[in-house]
Design a protein around this motif. Structure first.
Motif, PDB file in Angstrom:
ATOM      1  N   VAL A 187      -1.314   3.235 -14.696  1.00 14.89           N
ATOM      2  CA  VAL A 187      -1.434   3.398 -13.248  1.00 14.89           C
ATOM      3  C   VAL A 187      -0.485   2.404 -12.599  1.00 14.89           C
ATOM      4  O   VAL A 187      -0.657   1.191 -12.728  1.00 14.89           O
ATOM      5  N   LEU A 188       0.527   2.916 -11.919  1.00 14.61           N
ATOM      6  CA  LEU A 188       1.553   2.066 -11.323  1.00 14.61           C
ATOM      7  C   LEU A 188       1.435   2.130  -9.804  1.00 14.61           C
ATOM      8  O   LEU A 188       1.747   3.156  -9.194  1.00 14.61           O
ATOM      9  N   VAL A 189       0.965   1.064  -9.204  1.00 10.46           N
ATOM     10  CA  VAL A 189       0.879   0.978  -7.747  1.00 10.46           C
ATOM     11  C   VAL A 189       2.246   0.524  -7.245  1.00 10.46           C
ATOM     12  O   VAL A 189       2.665  -0.600  -7.497  1.00 10.46           O
ATOM     13  N   ARG A 190       2.939   1.417  -6.546  1.00 11.11           N
ATOM     14  CA  ARG A 190       4.320   1.145  -6.162  1.00 11.11           C
ATOM     15  C   ARG A 190       4.509   0.930  -4.662  1.00 11.11           C
ATOM     16  O   ARG A 190       5.575   0.522  -4.222  1.00 11.11           O
ATOM     17  N   LYS A 191       3.487   1.227  -3.869  1.00 15.16           N
ATOM     18  CA  LYS A 191       3.581   0.947  -2.440  1.00 15.16           C
ATOM     19  C   LYS A 191       2.194   0.664  -1.901  1.00 15.16           C
ATOM     20  O   LYS A 191       1.251   1.403  -2.174  1.00 15.16           O
ATOM     21  N   VAL A 192       2.071  -0.419  -1.130  1.00 16.73           N
ATOM     22  CA  VAL A 192       0.832  -0.756  -0.436  1.00 16.73           C
ATOM     23  C   VAL A 192       1.224  -1.197   0.968  1.00 16.73           C
ATOM     24  O   VAL A 192       1.822  -2.254   1.152  1.00 16.73           O
ATOM     25  N   ARG A 193       0.906  -0.369   1.956  1.00 17.35           N
ATOM     26  CA  ARG A 193       1.302  -0.694   3.325  1.00 17.35           C
ATOM     27  C   ARG A 193       0.463  -1.842   3.885  1.00 17.35           C
ATOM     28  O   ARG A 193       0.982  -2.767   4.505  1.00 17.35           O
ATOM     29  N   ASN A 194      -0.846  -1.763   3.685  1.00 18.73           N
ATOM     30  CA  ASN A 194      -1.758  -2.785   4.188  1.00 18.73           C
ATOM     31  C   ASN A 194      -2.145  -3.700   3.029  1.00 18.73           C
ATOM     32  O   ASN A 194      -2.874  -3.296   2.124  1.00 18.73           O
ATOM     33  N   LYS A 195      -1.672  -4.925   3.047  1.00 16.69           N
ATOM     34  CA  LYS A 195      -1.886  -5.831   1.921  1.00 16.69           C
ATOM     35  C   LYS A 195      -3.344  -6.222   1.740  1.00 16.69           C
ATOM     36  O   LYS A 195      -3.716  -6.780   0.711  1.00 16.69           O
ATOM     37  N   VAL A 196      -4.184  -5.920   2.728  1.00 17.71           N
ATOM     38  CA  VAL A 196      -5.600  -6.238   2.598  1.00 17.71           C
ATOM     39  C   VAL A 196      -6.259  -5.376   1.519  1.00 17.71           C
ATOM     40  O   VAL A 196      -7.203  -5.803   0.850  1.00 17.71           O
ATOM     41  N   VAL A 197      -5.758  -4.158   1.328  1.00 16.25           N
ATOM     42  CA  VAL A 197      -6.412  -3.221   0.410  1.00 16.25           C
ATOM     43  C   VAL A 197      -5.929  -3.359  -1.028  1.00 16.25           C
ATOM     44  O   VAL A 197      -6.522  -2.762  -1.935  1.00 16.25           O
ATOM     45  N   GLY A 198      -4.868  -4.120  -1.267  1.00 14.31           N
ATOM     46  CA  GLY A 198      -4.408  -4.248  -2.644  1.00 14.31           C
ATOM     47  C   GLY A 198      -3.007  -4.807  -2.718  1.00 14.31           C
ATOM     48  O   GLY A 198      -2.446  -5.280  -1.729  1.00 14.31           O
ATOM     49  N   THR A 199      -2.438  -4.735  -3.904  1.00 11.27           N
ATOM     50  CA  THR A 199      -1.101  -5.259  -4.124  1.00 11.27           C
ATOM     51  C   THR A 199      -0.370  -4.389  -5.138  1.00 11.27           C
ATOM     52  O   THR A 199      -0.995  -3.611  -5.872  1.00 11.27           O
ATOM     53  N   ILE A 200       0.931  -4.514  -5.178  1.00 10.97           N
ATOM     54  CA  ILE A 200       1.743  -3.756  -6.123  1.00 10.97           C
ATOM     55  C   ILE A 200       1.535  -4.310  -7.532  1.00 10.97           C
ATOM     56  O   ILE A 200       1.447  -5.522  -7.731  1.00 10.97           O
ATOM     57  N   GLY A 201       1.428  -3.421  -8.509  1.00 15.92           N
ATOM     58  CA  GLY A 201       1.234  -3.849  -9.889  1.00 15.92           C
ATOM     59  C   GLY A 201       0.890  -2.673 -10.784  1.00 15.92           C
ATOM     60  O   GLY A 201       0.872  -1.520 -10.345  1.00 15.92           O
ATOM     61  N   ASP A 202       0.633  -2.961 -12.049  1.00 18.81           N
ATOM     62  CA  ASP A 202       0.321  -1.935 -13.037  1.00 18.81           C
ATOM     63  C   ASP A 202      -1.069  -2.167 -13.615  1.00 18.81           C
ATOM     64  O   ASP A 202      -1.534  -3.305 -13.705  1.00 18.81           O
ATOM     65  N   ALA A 203      -1.711  -1.087 -14.018  1.00 15.28           N
ATOM     66  CA  ALA A 203      -2.979  -1.168 -14.741  1.00 15.28           C
ATOM     67  C   ALA A 203      -2.937  -0.156 -15.872  1.00 15.28           C
ATOM     68  O   ALA A 203      -2.238   0.862 -15.790  1.00 15.28           O
ATOM     69  N   PHE A 204      -3.673  -0.438 -16.934  1.00 15.42           N
ATOM     70  CA  PHE A 204      -3.702   0.445 -18.094  1.00 15.42           C
ATOM     71  C   PHE A 204      -5.139   0.886 -18.348  1.00 15.42           C
ATOM     72  O   PHE A 204      -6.056   0.063 -18.395  1.00 15.42           O
ATOM     73  N   LEU A 205      -5.315   2.185 -18.486  1.00 15.04           N
ATOM     74  CA  LEU A 205      -6.631   2.759 -18.712  1.00 15.04           C
ATOM     75  C   LEU A 205      -6.624   3.554 -20.012  1.00 15.04           C
ATOM     76  O   LEU A 205      -5.622   4.172 -20.372  1.00 15.04           O
TER      77      LEU A 205
END
Length: 234
Positions: A187-205
């Protein structure tokens, strides 16, 4: 959709799907539906548990289906979703996949203009009705692809998918046994407009075939015990 179904007990939203639901109650009950090989030695769900799961499914999810031969368009989906918000208190809408909708446009309108207008309608719906929208879109056919995860600009249609989304997430499944476990999803988070809800990064499931759940895995050095790895330089 599998992630939503598997985690609905943490965030008990009522969610509407413009998609096929599948046997989601298997993920809720954490037991195999069929007496099949994928179930290994796990106990199959009973008829009583099946009824409980079906009731949970009915209380939690609503399905949009187009029964006639006409292809649904985005306006048709949003009109039904608007009614579901008002009647049933739906807080989430999953449009999966975007590619299956009817995208006929005016002769003098480019695809880029159409996508921009369509995404504006989706965002306006989400804002006016306080309803989260997950829009699932597949990448275009990639040339010289070597198995690496696609990026948001690979979505078929327009770069407006990147420019207008609030959060951009890429889901990539490894299909090469030499590159790693084939049951692992990145899971690759590549854009987060509102930094309150999260941050860019990767997760493995890791996918559990018995229960249908996705489990966190610690995939690499430097990642925390939730399977999350911030990108370099963050």
């Amino acid at each position: 959709m599998k992630v939503l179904a598997g985690n609905s007990h943490f965030a008990p939203w009522r969610t509407m799907f413009s998609s096929m639901l599948g046997n989601f109650w298997r993920k809720h009950l954490k037991k195999p539906f069929f007496d099949a090989r994928y179930g290994e030695y796990a106990e199959r769900m009973s008829a009583e548990e099946l009824e409980v799961g079906k009731q949970w499914l009915s209380d939690t999810f609503y399905l949009i289906r187009c029964e006639d031969d006409a292809l649904p368009n985005i306006k048709w989906v949003l009109d039904l979703a608007r009614a579901a918000v008002l009647r049933h208190g739906v807080r989430g809408l999953v449009i999966d996949p975007y590619n299956e909708l009817d995208h006929q446009r005016l002769a003098n309108m480019t695809e880029t203009e159409y996508v921009s207008q369509m995404l504006t309608l989706v965002k306006r719906f989400a804002q006016h009705h306080a309803c989260h929208v997950w829009l699932v879109a597949h990448p275009r056919q990639l040339q010289n692809w070597s198995g690496q995860p696609p990026n948001l600009y690979d979505i078929s249609g327009s770069a407006h998918f990147v420019n207008k989304c609030d959060n951009g997430i890429v889901i990539h499944r490894n299909r090469n046994p030499k590159a790693g476990p084939i049951d692992q999803v990145q899971v690759l988070v590549r854009k987060v407009r509102n930094k309150v809800v999260g941050t860019i990064g990767d997760a493995f499931l890791s996918y559990n075939r018995v229960t249908g759940e996705f489990m966190n895995v610690d995939n690499s050095a430097g990642s925390d015990n939730q399977g999350f790895k911030p990108p370099h330089g963050s």
